[in-house]
Design a protein around this motif. Structure first.
Motif, PDB file in Angstrom:
ATOM      1  N   ARG A   1      11.819   0.119   1.809  1.00  0.00           N
ATOM      2  CA  ARG A   1      12.749   0.232   2.942  1.00  0.00           C
ATOM      3  C   ARG A   1      12.229   1.228   3.987  1.00  0.00           C
ATOM      4  O   ARG A   1      12.296   0.985   5.194  1.00  0.00           O
ATOM      5  N   ASN A   2      11.720   2.366   3.525  1.00  0.00           N
ATOM      6  CA  ASN A   2      11.205   3.363   4.462  1.00  0.00           C
ATOM      7  C   ASN A   2      10.019   2.822   5.256  1.00  0.00           C
ATOM      8  O   ASN A   2       9.874   3.116   6.451  1.00  0.00           O
ATOM      9  N   THR A   3       9.189   2.018   4.612  1.00  0.00           N
ATOM     10  CA  THR A   3       8.043   1.423   5.299  1.00  0.00           C
ATOM     11  C   THR A   3       8.508   0.487   6.400  1.00  0.00           C
ATOM     12  O   THR A   3       7.990   0.514   7.527  1.00  0.00           O
TER      13      THR A   3
ATOM     14  N   ALA B   1      10.025   3.760  -9.993  1.00  0.00           N
ATOM     15  CA  ALA B   1      11.445   3.432 -10.049  1.00  0.00           C
ATOM     16  C   ALA B   1      12.075   3.452  -8.658  1.00  0.00           C
ATOM     17  O   ALA B   1      13.071   2.773  -8.407  1.00  0.00           O
ATOM     18  N   ASP B   2      11.457   4.224  -7.760  1.00  0.00           N
ATOM     19  CA  ASP B   2      11.979   4.348  -6.400  1.00  0.00           C
ATOM     20  C   ASP B   2      11.245   3.432  -5.425  1.00  0.00           C
ATOM     21  O   ASP B   2      11.258   3.666  -4.214  1.00  0.00           O
ATOM     22  N   ALA B   3      10.606   2.376  -5.939  1.00  0.00           N
ATOM     23  CA  ALA B   3       9.823   1.468  -5.100  1.00  0.00           C
ATOM     24  C   ALA B   3      10.678   0.818  -4.009  1.00  0.00           C
ATOM     25  O   ALA B   3      10.196   0.546  -2.904  1.00  0.00           O
ATOM     26  N   GLU B   4      11.947   0.577  -4.311  1.00  0.00           N
ATOM     27  CA  GLU B   4      12.820  -0.034  -3.307  1.00  0.00           C
ATOM     28  C   GLU B   4      12.960   0.873  -2.086  1.00  0.00           C
ATOM     29  O   GLU B   4      12.861   0.411  -0.939  1.00  0.00           O
ATOM     30  N   THR B   5      13.158   2.164  -2.326  1.00  0.00           N
ATOM     31  CA  THR B   5      13.266   3.101  -1.209  1.00  0.00           C
ATOM     32  C   THR B   5      11.965   3.169  -0.424  1.00  0.00           C
ATOM     33  O   THR B   5      11.966   3.217   0.818  1.00  0.00           O
TER      34      THR B   5
ATOM     35  N   VAL C   1      16.121  -6.222  -1.799  1.00  0.00           N
ATOM     36  CA  VAL C   1      14.822  -5.949  -2.420  1.00  0.00           C
ATOM     37  C   VAL C   1      14.868  -6.405  -3.870  1.00  0.00           C
ATOM     38  O   VAL C   1      15.696  -5.910  -4.654  1.00  0.00           O
ATOM     39  N   LEU C   2      14.020  -7.340  -4.220  1.00  0.00           N
ATOM     40  CA  LEU C   2      13.917  -7.831  -5.598  1.00  0.00           C
ATOM     41  C   LEU C   2      12.621  -7.326  -6.216  1.00  0.00           C
ATOM     42  O   LEU C   2      11.568  -7.362  -5.578  1.00  0.00           O
ATOM     43  N   ARG C   3      12.698  -6.887  -7.464  1.00  0.00           N
ATOM     44  CA  ARG C   3      11.538  -6.339  -8.167  1.00  0.00           C
ATOM     45  C   ARG C   3      11.144  -7.236  -9.327  1.00  0.00           C
ATOM     46  O   ARG C   3      11.996  -7.646 -10.115  1.00  0.00           O
ATOM     47  N   ALA C   4       9.857  -7.492  -9.446  1.00  0.00           N
ATOM     48  CA  ALA C   4       9.318  -8.198 -10.611  1.00  0.00           C
ATOM     49  C   ALA C   4       7.988  -7.535 -10.956  1.00  0.00           C
ATOM     50  O   ALA C   4       6.911  -8.112 -10.813  1.00  0.00           O
TER      51      ALA C   4
ATOM     52  N   ASP D   1       0.815  -1.216   0.000  1.00  0.00           N
ATOM     53  CA  ASP D   1       0.000   0.000   0.000  1.00  0.00           C
ATOM     54  C   ASP D   1       0.847   1.264   0.000  1.00  0.00           C
ATOM     55  O   ASP D   1       0.416   2.311  -0.516  1.00  0.00           O
ATOM     56  N   ALA D   2       2.041   1.219   0.563  1.00  0.00           N
ATOM     57  CA  ALA D   2       2.930   2.378   0.495  1.00  0.00           C
ATOM     58  C   ALA D   2       3.346   2.639  -0.951  1.00  0.00           C
ATOM     59  O   ALA D   2       3.426   3.805  -1.383  1.00  0.00           O
ATOM     60  N   ILE D   3       3.610   1.583  -1.707  1.00  0.00           N
ATOM     61  CA  ILE D   3       3.943   1.743  -3.127  1.00  0.00           C
ATOM     62  C   ILE D   3       2.737   2.285  -3.890  1.00  0.00           C
ATOM     63  O   ILE D   3       2.865   3.188  -4.735  1.00  0.00           O
ATOM     64  N   LEU D   4       1.551   1.751  -3.589  1.00  0.00           N
ATOM     65  CA  LEU D   4       0.331   2.279  -4.197  1.00  0.00           C
ATOM     66  C   LEU D   4       0.196   3.780  -3.920  1.00  0.00           C
ATOM     67  O   LEU D   4      -0.051   4.576  -4.832  1.00  0.00           O
ATOM     68  N   ASP D   5       0.359   4.182  -2.657  1.00  0.00           N
ATOM     69  CA  ASP D   5       0.235   5.605  -2.309  1.00  0.00           C
ATOM     70  C   ASP D   5       1.256   6.455  -3.041  1.00  0.00           C
ATOM     71  O   ASP D   5       0.953   7.576  -3.477  1.00  0.00           O
TER      72      ASP D   5
END
Length: 413
Positions: free
Chosen positions: A82-84, A75-79, A104-107, A31-35
């Motif tokens: 981590r912040n969450t 693009a900053d989803a990893e950050t 952190v792995l992204r797919a 949900d943080a990425i969604l926001d």
């Protein structure tokens, strides 16, 4: 869980989990990425799933941003992830999960164009914005609490919420982020809460409160949980239920030092009963977190709660369950059902007609009425999606109760 008793009364149990529980960590990251995307692109298509385990976060799913700012947020989803994790409280590598050192792995990839055309206005077979998927959603409300939530899940949420406050404020220094609660309430034969039967708290803790003689959480620490966590919450919410005879199980395994994603893997959407009504009413099976509001799994479940709460607030029934069902790409629901479990003060079919007359039930109508195209979802991913207050929880308003009551009275004339 419901257990009958000889005198016609029964026990009902619900559980909650804290923001540090691994499944809730996953929900909050999604949900943080969604926001982060909705902040720049209210119409972003987002369906993010998160897996957390020892030293690892995996992000998977479909995301379609429509502008550069949203693309940069993606693009900053990893950050963001981590912040969450840092805000939840996993900031110590000795716990086996630390926001600085975890991988952190992204797919992540774009939403299928076949789905997109069905949920984008003017592109599908039906020109209006259609539902993002087929499915059925339920909403529920009752008079057991001021929040119109069932008492067991309401207390369970407030317990883990208070645990978090005490940990973050340093009032109980040995607490760590992962915890669970469970509340059993005895109901009278007429279905009213009569007695608090059992409270279970399992909370992660530091090694220094383990009794070296037994290897278990010390008796002093267990009493602290009763005195500083359970009692204040129950007395605040339902002082009449703080009586002798309540059974307490505090860390019943003995110790809980290893916890969080190091103790158990977590996955988005695995706490759907915790997220809703604790087993009261029914559930359509769809999870909420990581999904933008074009997905009716989320938005229609919020609308169903909004409808149920307004029906109860209008005193059309003492409790109300609403089912909405949708077909992918189709705007109007395929069915609307109102079930008051025999507590209605007028025919349920009339209530269902009032619902259709006064509530927008298309995806676009729901999104507009509840103002869902905002970055409000991280907060919903902990302590329950319902029975909450705050500007983001628009589905908790009872602003149509008076209108419903007036319309019902007119129909009865």
């Amino acid at each position: 869980m419901k257990t009958s008793k000889p005198n016609g009364s029964f026990l009902f149990t619900s559980e909650s989990v804290s923001q540090g529980h691994p499944d809730k960590v996953a929900d909050q990251i999604s949900d943080a990425i969604l926001d982060s995307l909705l902040k720049h692109d209210p119409h972003a298509r987002v369906a993010v799933e998160t897996l957390v385990t020892t030293g690892l976060i995996v992000l998977a799913g479909e995301v379609t941003p429509h502008n550069t700012a949203a693309a940069l947020a993606l693009a900053d989803a990893e950050t963001t992830a981590r912040n969450t994790v840092r805000e939840i409280g996993y900031d110590d590598a000795t716990t086996g999960f630390d926001y600085r050192s975890c991988s952190v792995l992204r797919a992540l990839h774009a939403q299928s164009p076949d789905i997109s055309q069905g949920v984008t206005k003017g592109k599908g077979l039906h020109k209006e914005q259609g539902a993002g998927d087929q499915g059925l959603m339920f909403g529920f409300a009752c008079r057991e609490t001021k929040a119109m939530m069932p008492l067991p899940i309401h207390l369970a949420h407030r317990l883990v919420e208070h645990l978090t406050v005490l940990r973050e404020q340093g009032d109980i220094k040995w607490l760590r982020p992962d915890s669970k609660s469970q509340v059993t309430v005895e109901y009278s034969a007429d279905g009213l809460p009569a007695r608090l039967d059992t409270v279970v708290i399992s909370t992660q803790h530091t090694e220094d409160v383990v009794d070296p003689r037994t290897g278990h959480l010390s008796s002093k620490a267990r009493q602290t949980i009763i005195d500083k966590v359970i009692k204040p919450v129950v007395v605040r919410e339902r002082p009449d239920l703080w009586q002798t005879g309540i059974k307490f199980h505090i860390n019943p395994t003995g110790r809980f030092v290893v916890g969080g994603p190091h103790g158990d893997s977590g996955v988005t959407g695995r706490k759907i009963i915790v997220d809703t009504y604790g087993g009261r009413g029914r559930h359509g099976g769809g999870a909420f977190s990581g999904k933008d509001p074009s997905k009716v799994d989320r938005s229609a479940a919020y609308m169903a709660r909004y409808i149920a709460k307004n029906v109860v607030a209008a005193r059309l029934a003492e409790e109300c369950e609403v089912q909405l069902a949708y077909a992918i790409g189709v705007a109007e629901p395929v069915s609307v059902l109102v079930n008051t479990h025999g507590t209605a003060h007028l025919d349920e079919r009339r209530i269902a007609n009032l619902v259709r007359d006064h509530f927008p039930l298309t995806p676009s109508g729901i999104i507009k009425h509840l103002n869902l195209l905002r970055p409000i979802y991280r907060e919903t991913a902990r302590n329950g999606h319902f029975g909450r207050t705050g500007p983001g929880f628009t589905w908790e308003k009872t602003d149509l109760a008076a209108t419903l009551a007036k319309a019902a009275a007119k129909r009865m004339e």
